[in-house]
Design a protein around this motif. Structure first.
Motif, PDB file in Angstrom:
ATOM      1  N   GLY A 129      43.124  -7.432  20.243  1.00 40.77           N
ATOM      2  CA  GLY A 129      42.352  -6.122  20.431  1.00 40.77           C
ATOM      3  C   GLY A 129      41.477  -5.711  19.473  1.00 40.77           C
ATOM      4  N   ARG A 130      41.327  -6.739  18.387  1.00 42.07           N
ATOM      5  CA  ARG A 130      40.626  -6.187  17.259  1.00 42.07           C
ATOM      6  C   ARG A 130      39.047  -6.013  17.638  1.00 42.07           C
ATOM      7  NH1 ARG A 130      40.270  -9.576  13.280  1.00 42.07           N
ATOM      8  NH2 ARG A 130      40.954 -11.336  14.356  1.00 42.07           N
ATOM      9  N   GLU A 131      38.373  -5.104  17.170  1.00 41.40           N
ATOM     10  CA  GLU A 131      36.965  -5.071  17.448  1.00 41.40           C
ATOM     11  C   GLU A 131      36.222  -5.984  16.578  1.00 41.40           C
ATOM     12  OE1 GLU A 131      35.251  -1.362  18.249  1.00 41.40           O
ATOM     13  OE2 GLU A 131      33.195  -1.923  17.910  1.00 41.40           O
ATOM     14  N   LEU A 132      35.535  -6.934  16.817  1.00 39.09           N
ATOM     15  CA  LEU A 132      34.748  -8.003  15.896  1.00 39.09           C
ATOM     16  C   LEU A 132      33.319  -7.669  16.102  1.00 39.09           C
ATOM     17  CD1 LEU A 132      36.845 -10.911  17.326  1.00 39.09           C
ATOM     18  CD2 LEU A 132      37.305  -9.885  15.369  1.00 39.09           C
ATOM     19  N   TRP A 133      32.572  -7.191  16.823  1.00 41.45           N
ATOM     20  CA  TRP A 133      31.189  -7.219  16.833  1.00 41.45           C
ATOM     21  C   TRP A 133      30.834  -6.177  17.719  1.00 41.45           C
ATOM     22  CZ3 TRP A 133      28.014  -8.256  20.965  1.00 41.45           C
ATOM     23  CH2 TRP A 133      26.429  -8.554  20.646  1.00 41.45           C
ATOM     24  N   GLN A 134      29.482  -5.567  17.365  1.00 46.37           N
ATOM     25  CA  GLN A 134      28.821  -4.830  18.240  1.00 46.37           C
ATOM     26  C   GLN A 134      27.442  -5.097  18.241  1.00 46.37           C
ATOM     27  OE1 GLN A 134      29.164  -0.793  16.191  1.00 46.37           O
ATOM     28  NE2 GLN A 134      31.485  -0.820  16.841  1.00 46.37           N
ATOM     29  N   GLY A 135      26.640  -5.100  19.362  1.00 45.84           N
ATOM     30  CA  GLY A 135      25.442  -5.585  19.593  1.00 45.84           C
ATOM     31  C   GLY A 135      24.524  -4.467  19.936  1.00 45.84           C
ATOM     32  N   ARG A 136      23.730  -3.845  19.432  1.00 43.69           N
ATOM     33  CA  ARG A 136      22.729  -2.601  19.548  1.00 43.69           C
ATOM     34  C   ARG A 136      22.036  -2.891  20.896  1.00 43.69           C
ATOM     35  NH1 ARG A 136      23.636   2.622  19.478  1.00 43.69           N
ATOM     36  NH2 ARG A 136      21.677   3.985  19.131  1.00 43.69           N
ATOM     37  N   LEU A 137      22.197  -1.544  21.915  1.00 47.74           N
ATOM     38  CA  LEU A 137      21.446  -1.841  23.123  1.00 47.74           C
ATOM     39  C   LEU A 137      20.416  -0.916  22.878  1.00 47.74           C
ATOM     40  CD1 LEU A 137      24.580  -2.375  25.325  1.00 47.74           C
ATOM     41  CD2 LEU A 137      22.813  -3.926  24.913  1.00 47.74           C
ATOM     42  N   PRO A 138      19.430  -0.866  23.806  1.00 46.82           N
ATOM     43  CA  PRO A 138      18.251   0.389  23.852  1.00 46.82           C
ATOM     44  C   PRO A 138      18.944   1.763  24.211  1.00 46.82           C
ATOM     45  CG  PRO A 138      17.787  -1.298  25.724  1.00 46.82           C
ATOM     46  CD  PRO A 138      19.003  -1.623  24.791  1.00 46.82           C
ATOM     47  N   VAL A 139      19.984   1.552  25.425  1.00 46.95           N
ATOM     48  CA  VAL A 139      20.607   2.688  25.966  1.00 46.95           C
ATOM     49  C   VAL A 139      22.079   2.226  26.326  1.00 46.95           C
ATOM     50  CG1 VAL A 139      18.558   4.004  26.863  1.00 46.95           C
ATOM     51  CG2 VAL A 139      19.790   2.343  28.218  1.00 46.95           C
ATOM     52  N   PRO A 140      22.979   3.131  26.688  1.00 49.70           N
ATOM     53  CA  PRO A 140      24.364   2.332  26.841  1.00 49.70           C
ATOM     54  C   PRO A 140      24.352   1.702  28.086  1.00 49.70           C
ATOM     55  CG  PRO A 140      24.453   4.949  26.439  1.00 49.70           C
ATOM     56  CD  PRO A 140      22.926   4.593  26.481  1.00 49.70           C
ATOM     57  N   GLY A 141      25.127   0.737  27.848  1.00 52.28           N
ATOM     58  CA  GLY A 141      25.213  -0.454  28.983  1.00 52.28           C
ATOM     59  C   GLY A 141      26.667  -0.224  29.836  1.00 52.28           C
ATOM     60  N   ILE A 142      26.635   0.915  30.807  1.00 51.40           N
ATOM     61  CA  ILE A 142      27.608   1.179  31.602  1.00 51.40           C
ATOM     62  C   ILE A 142      27.736   0.261  32.774  1.00 51.40           C
ATOM     63  CG2 ILE A 142      28.868   2.996  32.611  1.00 51.40           C
ATOM     64  CD1 ILE A 142      27.317   5.095  30.649  1.00 51.40           C
ATOM     65  N   ALA A 143      28.171  -0.804  32.488  1.00 57.31           N
ATOM     66  CA  ALA A 143      27.946  -2.196  33.594  1.00 57.31           C
ATOM     67  C   ALA A 143      28.923  -3.197  33.194  1.00 57.31           C
ATOM     68  CB  ALA A 143      26.633  -2.451  33.732  1.00 57.31           C
ATOM     69  N   ASN A 144      29.045  -4.018  33.877  1.00 61.42           N
ATOM     70  CA  ASN A 144      29.985  -4.940  33.552  1.00 61.42           C
ATOM     71  C   ASN A 144      29.232  -6.228  32.926  1.00 61.42           C
ATOM     72  OD1 ASN A 144      32.238  -3.682  34.753  1.00 61.42           O
ATOM     73  ND2 ASN A 144      32.814  -5.319  36.066  1.00 61.42           N
ATOM     74  N   PRO A 145      29.663  -6.741  31.610  1.00 59.54           N
ATOM     75  CA  PRO A 145      28.847  -7.813  31.065  1.00 59.54           C
ATOM     76  C   PRO A 145      29.352  -9.275  31.899  1.00 59.54           C
ATOM     77  CG  PRO A 145      30.703  -7.300  29.763  1.00 59.54           C
ATOM     78  CD  PRO A 145      30.644  -6.194  30.992  1.00 59.54           C
ATOM     79  N   MET A 146      28.450 -10.093  31.557  1.00 56.58           N
ATOM     80  CA  MET A 146      28.620 -11.399  32.098  1.00 56.58           C
ATOM     81  C   MET A 146      28.237 -12.599  30.960  1.00 56.58           C
ATOM     82  SD  MET A 146      25.386 -12.859  32.728  1.00 56.58           S
ATOM     83  CE  MET A 146      25.363 -14.006  34.016  1.00 56.58           C
ATOM     84  N   THR A 147      28.706 -13.407  31.218  1.00 53.82           N
ATOM     85  CA  THR A 147      28.314 -14.786  30.245  1.00 53.82           C
ATOM     86  C   THR A 147      27.795 -16.293  30.855  1.00 53.82           C
ATOM     87  OG1 THR A 147      28.851 -16.100  28.305  1.00 53.82           O
ATOM     88  CG2 THR A 147      30.563 -15.510  29.678  1.00 53.82           C
ATOM     89  N   TYR A 148      27.090 -17.062  30.398  1.00 55.54           N
ATOM     90  CA  TYR A 148      26.557 -18.160  31.000  1.00 55.54           C
ATOM     91  C   TYR A 148      25.955 -19.210  29.980  1.00 55.54           C
ATOM     92  CZ  TYR A 148      21.981 -16.010  30.242  1.00 55.54           C
ATOM     93  OH  TYR A 148      20.841 -15.590  29.725  1.00 55.54           O
ATOM     94  N   LEU A 149      26.013 -20.517  30.644  1.00 55.11           N
ATOM     95  CA  LEU A 149      25.510 -21.353  29.596  1.00 55.11           C
ATOM     96  C   LEU A 149      24.214 -21.829  29.897  1.00 55.11           C
ATOM     97  CD1 LEU A 149      26.601 -23.216  27.059  1.00 55.11           C
ATOM     98  CD2 LEU A 149      26.884 -24.919  28.862  1.00 55.11           C
ATOM     99  N   TRP A 150      23.166 -22.120  28.986  1.00 55.10           N
ATOM    100  CA  TRP A 150      21.746 -22.528  29.508  1.00 55.10           C
ATOM    101  C   TRP A 150      21.314 -23.411  28.382  1.00 55.10           C
ATOM    102  CZ3 TRP A 150      18.711 -23.053  33.216  1.00 55.10           C
ATOM    103  CH2 TRP A 150      17.362 -23.191  32.873  1.00 55.10           C
TER     104      TRP A 150
END
Length: 680
Positions: free
Chosen positions: A580-601
């Motif tokens: 549960g250690r917080e490792l990283w924060q990426g700044r967003l233009p406004v809050p991201g109150i949504a579920n994130p996702m990931t993919y390979l491209w």
């Protein structure tokens, strides 16, 4: 239904899986990652060791912030989760525009606009949580609409598009859409809408509905409807609520559903009957409401149902997608349905029978409801998996970081209300409801790591004050600012609801107000809790208190050992899934109150999130989707770290506390002056 309105509040001083596994060469083909909603990716290019090297790959804007009037944008919730299908990222805007992006650059490939009206107020704001992908294996390889995108709309349509072009599927319904008959006259056009992605399996597409809460006893029915995925012809309908001797509507399915294609089952998380807070005209348990319901997707036949709340008068509907998983119980692997709830419980049910995997006890709960109420004497309590969040509250839980008057005010507000613990009935005195009607766990649902057998969920720690208003007083009732008011027409009481706040607009419950929780289901043990979010983008002067923020959105987890989540501040965060250690924060233009996702491209792993803010959460509003990937040669990592453990962070936190304390003292002084003048 979810109500985080006036949540903010936060600082209102404005405050081994049986569902198909994800392919290692792709990423995210369903809203929940897979049709069973595990929200787990086998991708592992990004790890705890290199997550600090993430850079922003692109930031795409829908343009709504520019083209839509501000008063319309103030009624939006940007909760979409993109899909990665057909070599595109595909998602919907709050106005049901479907957009396909190049996965590497964010360049727009195509766009479809259903041209919904925006001159009315949808009960649940303008929102679209996502779209659904389906591949018709009976169609020729290059046929139009062999690959389809389905979407339900705010104006109650089911739309089918070609996933490669965005062109409506001509053979589906009337030129690509089916208009759904609600079955009764609506009070206003926005009383009934569709907010979550449809479910699809075995050539059948299934849609639920979102209905305005607390308007009336005789509200629209929560009918679940199924259509042929090729033609759009009706296949079946199912009304969850049994109407034997009761007068009510709803028990609808507004949250995402799950599908077990092999078994031919669709799993519905149903809501409470209408109205939410008084049920005298719907005696009994209200069967199939507040339940996990398994239907045979080809026929709509009931396979089984499990009720999580009997005779709900707390708005403790099931807001989360049922998670389909294969778990090790100690007696061998077992296919299950995992259902988290608003009141913090986790029910683990056998996939075939709906029976609890571990014992669930019926325990006595507080009685003495309002006049005419007929409460259930007991409620179901899981005995193996612990509650994900605290479920009782007292004056000792009042928040007091600053002058004593704030603690006293919060403690007094707790003491003045009826507070007999979980399932305390609503009252004319005013009842403390904790967890509040936004959760516990909300629509973000849970995520499950099938390799390590760990469940993860975002939770909120906020209290509501629920008050019943006698009908004679309701006509002239003028709700104070920050109060949700419902007429509950046809009932002897109207209702009001508000987050319990301090005099300076702070949530009265001690922080953290939002946590991610990791659970070992087999052991029945909480492994860790981690506070998520700060007040930086909600408080005046950007004061970054690490108190967490209420979390209605969910998480994504990866085989790389990471958990990603947004919050009510403008950061995408990565946590070590092991501790549960917080490792990283990426700044967003406004809050991201949504579920994130990931993919390979093209050999690179990306992480993306919808970042458009949330009008019910009181955040700033935007219209973006943001994606991150590991830095390439010559690129500088886009690491934004604003935790209180960074060098100098504790100093600035102390300064922030002093500044807010000063503000609190000034407000206290002004209040004292006003009260003194009144006494003189």
């Amino acid at each position: 239904m979810i109500r985080v309105r006036h949540l903010v509040g936060l600082l209102a001083i404005p405050l081994l899986a049986s569902a198909p596994a994800l392919g290692a060469d792709a990423g995210w083909s369903s809203w929940g990652g897979d049709p069973g909603g595990q929200k787990f990716s086998t991708l592992k290019q990004i790890t705890p060791d290199n997550v600090g090297n993430l850079v922003r790959a692109f930031e795409y804007h829908t343009g709504d912030l520019v083209t839509r009037p501000p008063e319309v944008m103030k009624r939006t919730k940007f909760e979409t989760t993109p899909l990665f299908v057909e070599d595109s990222l595909i998602f919907c805007s709050p106005f049901n525009e479907v957009i396909a992006l190049d996965p590497g650059t964010g360049a727009e490939k195509w766009r479809y606009d259903p041209e919904i009206r925006t001159d009315y107020r949808p009960a649940n704001r303008f929102v679209c949580r996502g779209v659904t992908y389906w591949l018709d294996d009976q169609a020729p390889a290059n046929a139009a609409c062999r690959a389809r995108i389905f979407m339900g709309t705010n104006d109650v349509r089911l739309i089918a598009l070609d996933a490669n072009t965005g062109i409506p599927c001509a053979g589906f319904g009337d030129r690509g859409e089916v208009r759904i008959d609600v079955g009764m006259k609506l009070e206003w056009p926005g009383e009934f809408q569709i907010t979550s992605p449809p479910a699809v399996g075995r050539g059948v597409v299934v849609v639920g509905s979102a209905i305005g809460d607390n308007r009336r006893v005789n509200a629209p029915a929560g009918t679940v409807r199924a259509f042929d995925a090729r033609s759009g012809q009706p296949r079946w309908s199912f009304e969850p609520l049994k109407h034997d001797g009761i007068e009510a509507g709803h028990a609808n399915v507004w949250a995402p559903m799950s599908v077990d294609e092999a078994r031919g089952l669709v799993f519905l998380p149903t809501t409470s009957p209408s109205p939410d807070f008084w049920g005298g005209k719907r005696p009994g348990n209200n069967e199939h409401a507040n339940s996990v319901v398994a239907l045979r997707i080809e026929t709509g036949e009931l396979a089984w149902s499990f009720q999580a709340v009997h005779h709900d008068v707390w708005d403790y509907d099931l807001p989360a997608q049922p998670t389909l998983a294969r778990i090790e119980t100690g007696e061998g692997p077992r296919d299950v349905v995992i259902q988290p709830t608003k009141h913090g419980f986790v029910f683990v049910l056998d996939r075939d029978s709906g029976k609890p995997v571990w014992p669930v006890e019926e325990r006595a709960v507080p009685q003495g409801g309002a006049e005419g109420e007929k409460l259930s004497p007991t409620q179901p309590f899981p005995t193996h998996v612990p509650a994900l969040t605290q479920q009782t509250i007292s004056a000792d839980d009042a928040f007091s970081p600053f002058p004593a008057f704030m603690h006293s005010a919060c403690a007094e507000r707790f003491a003045s209300a009826r507070n007999d613990g979980l399932f305390t009935p609503p009252s004319t005195q005013g009842t403390l409801e904790f967890p509040f009607t936004g959760g516990g766990v909300n629509w973000g649902s849970a995520a499950f790591d099938p390799v390590n057998q760990i469940l993860y969920a975002n939770t909120s720690r906020v209290a509501h004050l629920i008050k019943l208003i006698p009908r004679a007083e309701a006509a002239g009732f003028n709700p104070p600012p920050g109060h949700d008011f419902g007429q509950q027409q046809g009932a002897p009481f109207a209702m009001s609801r508000s987050v319990v706040m301090s005099p300076v607009g702070l949530i009265c419950v001690k922080p953290p107000w939002g946590e991610t929780v990791a659970v070992d289901l087999k052991a029945g043990k909480i492994l860790w809790r981690s506070t998520v979010g700060t007040t930086e983008d909600l408080a005046p002067l950007g004061l970054p208190f690490a108190w967490g923020t209420p979390l209605v959105n969910g998480v994504a987890i990866t085989a790389g050992g990471l958990l990603f989540t947004g919050a009510m501040d403008a950061y995408l965060r990565a946590f070590d899934a092991r501790d549960g250690r917080e490792l990283w924060q990426g700044r967003l233009p406004v809050p991201g109150i949504a579920n994130p996702m990931t993919y390979l491209w093209k050999g690179e792993q990306y992480v993306a999130i919808g970042a458009g803010g949330h009008s019910e959460g009181g955040t700033s509003i935007g219209d973006s989707v943001v994606a991150f990937r590991l830095a390439r040669a010559g690129e500088s990592p886009s690491l934004v770290s604003r935790t209180l453990d960074r060098p100098g962070g504790r100093f600035w936190a102390a300064v922030s506390v002093l500044m807010l304390a000063t503000i609190a003292l000034v407000i206290a002084g002004l209040r004292w002056r006003v009260s003194r003048r009144r006494t003189v």
